[in-house]
Motif scaffolding. Structure first.
Motif, PDB file in Angstrom:
ATOM      1  N   ARG A 200       0.834  -1.199   0.000  1.00 33.85           N
ATOM      2  CA  ARG A 200       0.000   0.000   0.000  1.00 33.85           C
ATOM      3  C   ARG A 200       0.873   1.255   0.000  1.00 33.85           C
ATOM      4  O   ARG A 200       0.589   2.225  -0.718  1.00 33.85           O
ATOM      5  CB  ARG A 200      -0.936  -0.003   1.213  1.00 33.85           C
ATOM      6  N   TYR A 203       2.661   1.408  -3.661  1.00 35.67           N
ATOM      7  CA  TYR A 203       1.859   1.572  -4.860  1.00 35.67           C
ATOM      8  C   TYR A 203       0.654   2.502  -4.700  1.00 35.67           C
ATOM      9  O   TYR A 203       0.178   3.057  -5.689  1.00 35.67           O
ATOM     10  CB  TYR A 203       1.394   0.211  -5.371  1.00 35.67           C
ATOM     11  N   GLY A 204       0.144   2.628  -3.499  1.00 29.33           N
ATOM     12  CA  GLY A 204      -0.959   3.554  -3.282  1.00 29.33           C
ATOM     13  C   GLY A 204      -2.332   3.016  -3.591  1.00 29.33           C
ATOM     14  O   GLY A 204      -3.298   3.301  -2.885  1.00 29.33           O
ATOM     15  N   SER A 205      -2.470   2.241  -4.647  1.00 25.53           N
ATOM     16  CA  SER A 205      -3.769   1.679  -5.028  1.00 25.53           C
ATOM     17  C   SER A 205      -3.589   0.242  -5.485  1.00 25.53           C
ATOM     18  O   SER A 205      -2.517  -0.146  -5.965  1.00 25.53           O
ATOM     19  CB  SER A 205      -4.413   2.495  -6.148  1.00 25.53           C
ATOM     20  N   ILE A 206      -4.665  -0.524  -5.369  1.00 30.03           N
ATOM     21  CA  ILE A 206      -4.593  -1.927  -5.788  1.00 30.03           C
ATOM     22  C   ILE A 206      -4.475  -2.034  -7.305  1.00 30.03           C
ATOM     23  O   ILE A 206      -3.902  -2.994  -7.826  1.00 30.03           O
ATOM     24  CB  ILE A 206      -5.814  -2.718  -5.256  1.00 30.03           C
ATOM     25  N   GLU A 207      -4.965  -1.028  -8.023  1.00 33.83           N
ATOM     26  CA  GLU A 207      -4.821  -1.048  -9.472  1.00 33.83           C
ATOM     27  C   GLU A 207      -3.350  -0.941  -9.881  1.00 33.83           C
ATOM     28  O   GLU A 207      -2.930  -1.570 -10.854  1.00 33.83           O
ATOM     29  CB  GLU A 207      -5.641   0.077 -10.105  1.00 33.83           C
ATOM     30  N   ARG A 208      -2.579  -0.130  -9.130  1.00 31.81           N
ATOM     31  CA  ARG A 208      -1.149  -0.033  -9.430  1.00 31.81           C
ATOM     32  C   ARG A 208      -0.452  -1.357  -9.163  1.00 31.81           C
ATOM     33  O   ARG A 208       0.475  -1.739  -9.879  1.00 31.81           O
ATOM     34  CB  ARG A 208      -0.499   1.063  -8.589  1.00 31.81           C
ATOM     35  N   ASP A 224      -8.446  -6.091  -3.704  1.00 31.80           N
ATOM     36  CA  ASP A 224      -8.215  -5.378  -2.449  1.00 31.80           C
ATOM     37  C   ASP A 224      -6.846  -5.763  -1.915  1.00 31.80           C
ATOM     38  O   ASP A 224      -6.345  -6.858  -2.201  1.00 31.80           O
ATOM     39  CB  ASP A 224      -9.299  -5.735  -1.427  1.00 31.80           C
TER      40      ASP A 224
END
Length: 719
Positions: A200, A203-208, A224
């Motif tokens: 987290r 990458y900041g987001s799960i899409e990344r 998630d």
């Protein structure tokens, strides 16, 4: 999730460092003593009766020892039961040493916990990839992400710091010991929870995360962060896990241990802010457990443990490893925390050091920047897992060849200290070989065209080949400062990020000379293969575009090397490439029956592209040491190796030459690299150390003097 410690949530952001570097701080000499090269070893008085302690101190003084590391594995002695402390025995030892003028590098003692802690908290034990519990009974049987273990470890650090904060004989903290030796990767639930926090943060987001890992392959798409799994055992030998996930887990594991180190460091520093702290890295070309470039920013002075590789490349490997340690230390003095007087005991075959190698090796480390030289260990153990590991005082006692050499080394280090070597810095070379822990880990991917590519060993290969051309290179982290070198070599640098590619372009545009080998620039830092032709990240620089990677294999498996028109053989893999850029000269092509059978006959194998005042050479296949040394001279501009790369000294490839420069003078260290006597070698300056060497008669008007050097011989001169 949270890691709870005394009610505070430990933020995963702490794993990534503060972006800067701690100021260099070196252990100060004992009151009343002058600064000198530190000399000693790991000392384990708890293994011996008190009747031996006085003899140890007397022998240390005789050998010139001025420091020892204490308490590395002493937790069970210091805290025999939960919350019950016993410092009396350690007070006694430190007092005996200090009164004899011997300083102490005191360990935090957290490398291995006492059995009572494991009995009370078996949940701190790490797990293997297949879920097997790593049981107590060896070193580092603990989870780096365990909040329970951290609580006990930090309590011990605080107790030690409070007890010894005013002790004048403790000059430095030895935090932990060889982090990652037995727990470089932990596959426990604690690790998995911590890995999710790390992802987290990164990458900041799960899409990344999905993008980075390419999770649409084999239906691994994540919805998630809670679905992120660590790469545990997933089947038989052919069960291939996600390469991006594997590489990130290695990065996380290094960061997780670094976070634990920083917690120990900060606990000790809060009580003793004036005392420098370090921990011993394990840099040698047969291992790379952690990202030491990141770690080097978090210590007050860099320390390393190095154990020799027997055989003809013994000295070269030592120098190559030390070159990287020197770069990690930003050319500041660093500390050799462990090496061996003779044989180790943990390889399948453990040969002793040959005559002269004990002293030669130690002084080679000094030449490459070590201002501290310690052995594992002081007195050879009678029991335990390392009873047959050599030591400064062997089983046979002080009347031995080993201890005589230990005394001789002590005298030579005193001479070098008196001459002013202490605090001087290693002269920078003109060639930098780039190293990256991430690229080394990426080479471990099981789905590459050939698993024989090893980035670190390619670094060593280039280092040795340059020495065979009479040139010493530096080994520099990719994330370090290499822009001002005249030439840069990329050896098996499998992963090259866009930012690194931009730096390399600027380097060449500025007139630098770049050498790219067959396995470099194939993928980016997320293990994405570059498109459009290999090496994608460097294709326009090299002027070469490869369509296919042809794994060559070994002859015993039906494969074999390729003939090259320049002579020699190409191995490992060959890039089926065409010249696409301007100003590209083909230096060698593939030829012969095997090349024709693989569709490679006549294709370029080695090229050179001019780029303004810079240049880019490309090797499309692997070369053995002798062949690489023969071709190196053609990969760089004419006359490059005739430039003054090493001021003072000769270009003799039989020698390893290193210059250290300081306020009290400049010193040239020259070592015999080979297995033959060198009858005559001219060196500038006045000799301050001759070991297994002798001065020859010379013309008094000549600034250079000639020396004969035996095998493992060396000369140190003041320039």
């Amino acid at each position: 999730m949270s890691w709870e410690e005394d009610g505070e949530t430990l933020r995963a952001g702490g794993m990534h460092g503060e972006g800067g570097r701690r100021p260099h701080r070196w252990p100060a000499p004992l009151p009343g003593h002058r600064s000198a090269i530190w000399y000693g070893g790991d000392y384990y008085p708890e293994q011996w009766p008190r009747s031996v302690w006085d003899e140890d101190v007397d022998l240390m003084v005789e050998a010139g020892v001025n420091i020892v590391s204490l308490g590395i594995f002493a937790w069970a002695r210091l805290e025999p039961s939960d919350g019950v402390w016993d410092f009396a025995w350690l007070d006694d030892v430190i007092g005996r040493l200090g009164r004899a003028g011997i300083a102490v590098d005191l360990a935090s003692a957290t490398a291995t916990a006492p059995l009572w802690l494991y009995e009370q908290h078996p949940e701190v034990l790490p797990r293997e990839r297949d879920g097997t519990v790593v049981n107590a009974g060896t070193r580092q049987s603990w989870r780096p992400a365990s909040p329970v273990f951290r609580r006990y470890a930090l309590r011990l650090c605080r107790a030690l710091a409070l007890h010894y904060r005013d002790n004048p004989y403790v000059v430095a903290w030895h935090v932990g010991n060889e982090y990652g030796w037995n727990n470089a990767a932990d596959y426990s639930d604690d690790a998995e929870e911590a890995f999710r926090v790390w992802c987290r943060k990164r990458y900041g987001s799960i899409e990344r995360v999905n993008e980075a890992w390419g999770t649409d392959f084999w239906s691994q798409r994540l919805q998630d962060f809670a679905q992120i799994l660590i790469p545990r055992h997933a089947g038989g030998d052919d069960a291939m896990t996600n390469p991006g996930l594997e590489l990130d887990f290695r990065r996380f594991s290094s960061d997780c241990l670094l976070d634990f180190f920083k917690a120990e460091r900060d606990e000790l520093a809060a009580v003793t802010p004036d005392r420098p702290l370090t921990t011993n890295f394990m840099v040698s070309t047969d291992q790379c457990p952690l990202d030491y470039e990141s770690w080097s920013r978090q210590v007050d002075f860099v320390s390393n443990d190095h154990y020799f590789h027997s055989g003809p490349g013994h000295l070269d490997e030592l120098a190559c490893s030390d070159a990287l340690v020197c770069a990690l230390a930003c050319r500041q003095p660093w500390y050799l925390m462990e090496h061996s007087t003779s044989a180790v005991n943990w390889r399948s075959y453990n040969p002793p050091k040959r005559s002269g190698e004990l002293v030669r090796d130690a002084l080679a480390h000094v030449a490459l920047g070590a201002d501290g030289v310690d052995f594992f260990q002081w007195r050879q153990s009678r029991t335990g897992a390392e009873a047959f590991h050599s030591a400064m005082v062997p089983h046979a006692g002080a009347q031995t060849d080993i201890f005589r050499q230990v005394r001789q080394l002590g005298r030579l280090l005193q001479v070098l200290s008196a001459e002013g070597v202490t605090g001087s810095r290693v002269d920078r070379a003109q060639v930098a070989i780039l190293f990256d822990a991430g690229a080394e880990w990426a080479c471990g991917c099981r789905t590459l065209p050939d698993r024989g590519v090893d980035h670190w060993n390619q670094v060593l290969l280039w280092f040795r080949a340059l020495l065979d051309c009479g040139v010493r290179a530096d080994v520099v982290p990719v994330k370090g400062d290499w822009s001002s070198y005249a030439a840069v070599v990329l050896p098996g640098l499998l992963t090259v990020s866009d930012a690194q590619s931009d730096r390399l372009h600027r380097f060449v545009d500025g007139g630098g000379h770049l050498v790219v080998d067959f396995a470099s620039g194939i993928m980016d830092e997320e293990m994405h293969v570059g498109l459009g032709g290999y090496p994608a990240a460097l294709r326009d620089l090299t002027g070469v575009s490869g369509q296919e990677i042809v794994a060559l294999g070994r002859q015993e498996a039906g494969g074999g090397p390729l003939q090259l028109t320049c002579g020699g053989l190409g191995g490992t893999w060959a890039v089926q490439a065409d010249v696409r850029g301007d100003e590209v000269t083909v230096l060698a092509r593939y030829k012969g029956t095997r090349a024709r059978s693989l569709g490679l006959d006549g294709l370029p194998a080695i090229t050179l592209r001019g780029c303004g005042s810079g240049s880019v050479a490309y090797l499309g296949c692997g070369l053995e040491l002798d062949d690489l040394a023969r071709v190196i001279g053609r990969l760089l501009p004419p006359g490059f190796f005739h430039a003054d790369l090493q001021e003072g000294g000769t270009r003799d490839p039989r020698l390893l030459q290193v210059t250290r420069r300081g306020a009290d003078g400049d010193f040239l260290f020259a070592f015999n690299r080979g297995d033959a006597v060198i009858a005559e070698v001219p060196l500038p300056g006045e000799a301050v150390v001759l070991y297994r060497s002798r001065a020859l008669s010379h013309d008094s008007q000549d600034a250079s003097k000639a020396y004969a050097m035996k095998v493992n011989g060396l000369v140190v001169t003041r320039l």
